[in-house]
Design an enzyme around this catalytic site. Structure first.
Site, PDB file in Angstrom:
ATOM      1  N   HIS A  33       0.884  -1.224   0.027  1.00  0.00           N
ATOM      2  CA  HIS A  33      -0.010   0.001  -0.021  1.00  0.00           C
ATOM      3  C   HIS A  33       0.992   1.291   0.110  1.00  0.00           C
ATOM      4  CE1 HIS A  33      -2.747  -2.921   2.084  1.00  0.00           C
ATOM      5  NE2 HIS A  33      -3.588  -2.244   1.139  1.00  0.00           N
ATOM      6  N   GLY A 143      -2.711  -1.807  -7.265  1.00  0.00           N
ATOM      7  CA  GLY A 143      -1.585  -2.798  -7.457  1.00  0.00           C
ATOM      8  C   GLY A 143      -1.976  -3.973  -8.218  1.00  0.00           C
ATOM      9  N   LYS A 145      -1.168  -6.963  -7.643  1.00  0.00           N
ATOM     10  CA  LYS A 145      -1.385  -7.889  -6.857  1.00  0.00           C
ATOM     11  C   LYS A 145      -2.850  -8.501  -7.163  1.00  0.00           C
ATOM     12  CE  LYS A 145      -1.398 -10.633  -3.110  1.00  0.00           C
ATOM     13  NZ  LYS A 145      -2.895 -10.569  -2.785  1.00  0.00           N
ATOM     14  N   GLN A 149      -9.037  -7.319 -10.470  1.00  0.00           N
ATOM     15  CA  GLN A 149      -9.507  -6.211  -9.737  1.00  0.00           C
ATOM     16  C   GLN A 149      -9.075  -5.046 -10.744  1.00  0.00           C
ATOM     17  OE1 GLN A 149     -10.099  -5.111  -5.491  1.00  0.00           O
ATOM     18  NE2 GLN A 149      -8.525  -4.104  -5.900  1.00  0.00           N
ATOM     19  N   SER A 182      -2.595  -8.044   2.843  1.00  0.00           N
ATOM     20  CA  SER A 182      -3.046  -7.659   4.239  1.00  0.00           C
ATOM     21  C   SER A 182      -3.454  -9.191   4.993  1.00  0.00           C
ATOM     22  CB  SER A 182      -4.541  -6.869   4.138  1.00  0.00           C
ATOM     23  OG  SER A 182      -4.181  -5.844   3.741  1.00  0.00           O
TER      24      SER A 182
END
Ligand code: PAF
Length: 278
Positions: A33, A143, A145, A149, A182
């Site tokens: 982040h 991101g 990652k 999305q 996270s």
């Protein structure tokens, strides 16, 4: 750094800004982040970070209630790197009434993550669209990652003519390759050392394709078999075209591929992906 919790104060605070870069998050911030926020700072005078655990993108069986909430630590990290504004709405602020207007999503939202997490992308696109409308940024930083999305939000922006440009940032990894996430805080010591197998597996596939192996089915099947032998439950490990997220087909110029994976280590679901450059 200013903390703002309601929409009218946020709009008032942002009215004077000429350029805004926005980083949406669900908190429990890590180096991934922070690298998005550092990137945001290069693109605008004002960097806004939102922290909101969006229940709409969790299915009833997922970890909404136990999702780590570390607000004070998050704000200290953001202050350290000079984020300008952190927007921390609560449920009543973002969803004052039942959210009945929802987007109809394209087929790409129903494959991969969308297949295994029904409703996930509807929840993500709804909250991201609301946050874009509230903050009205020129740039939004996502991101790689969460590759699908990023892909779907970018498509939403294009098809709905939203005046926002996505800046995509590389995945930040731990020293051994594990993608920062996270959810890594759920891993115990044994799981942490096993967790890198997903990255290593995807990396081997990337290398093999880059070395000229075009038997994608065999590469995927072997990878899944290997993960299962090490007690993982695999949702998918698959080589896709970056431009459509459709299954990869071999051609002479395989420079537009990506390998994506999602798998369970006990009750922890990890996802990762690596772009393939041939
Ligand atoms: O990637 C995330 O953390 C979330 O899906 C997002 C984009 C903040 C929307 O809730």
């Amino acid at each position: 750094m200013e903390r703002v919790t309601d929409i009218s104060s946020l709009r008032k605070r942002l009215r004077k800004e000429t350029s805004i870069a926005f980083v949406p998050t669900m908190g429990n911030l890590h180096e991934g982040h922070l690298s998005l926020v550092r990137t945001a700072k290069q693109y605008a005078d004002c960097t806004v970070v939102s922290i909101f655990v969006n229940q709409l993108q969790f299915s009833p069986t997922e970890d909404y209630n136990k999702y780590p909430r570390t607000l004070e630590k998050d704000c200290a990290l953001l202050k350290d790197i000079n984020a300008d504004v952190v927007f921390i709405p609560n449920e009543k602020i973002l969803y004052p009434e039942t959210q009945e207007f929802l987007l109809m999503l394209p087929p790409v939202a129903h494959i991969l993550e969308g297949k295994y997490r029904p409703g996930f992308f509807r929840g993500v696109t709804t909250v991201v669209l609301k946050l874009f409308n509230i903050i009205q940024p020129q740039k939004a930083i996502f991101g790689k990652k969460d590759y699908q999305q990023l892909y779907i939000v970018d498509k939403m922006i294009k098809q709905l003519n939203l005046p926002v440009k996505i800046i995509a940032c590389d995945t930040v990894r731990m020293h051994d390759g594990l993608a920062q996430s996270s959810r890594n805080c759920y891993l115990n010591e044994n799981q942490r050392s096993e967790s890198i197998r997903l990255y290593q597996t995807l990396y081997q596939i990337k290398k093999s394709v880059e070395d000229g192996n075009d038997n994608f089915k065999m590469l995927q099947d072997n990878a899944i078999k290997n993960m299962i032998q090490h007690n993982w439950k695999v949702d998918y490990i698959t080589i896709r075209q970056r431009s459509t997220l459709e299954p990869a087909v071999f051609n002479e110029n395989n420079n537009n591929l990506i390998v994506l994976g999602a798998a369970w280590l006990d009750d922890i679901r990890l996802i990762d992906n690596i772009e393939i450059h041939t």
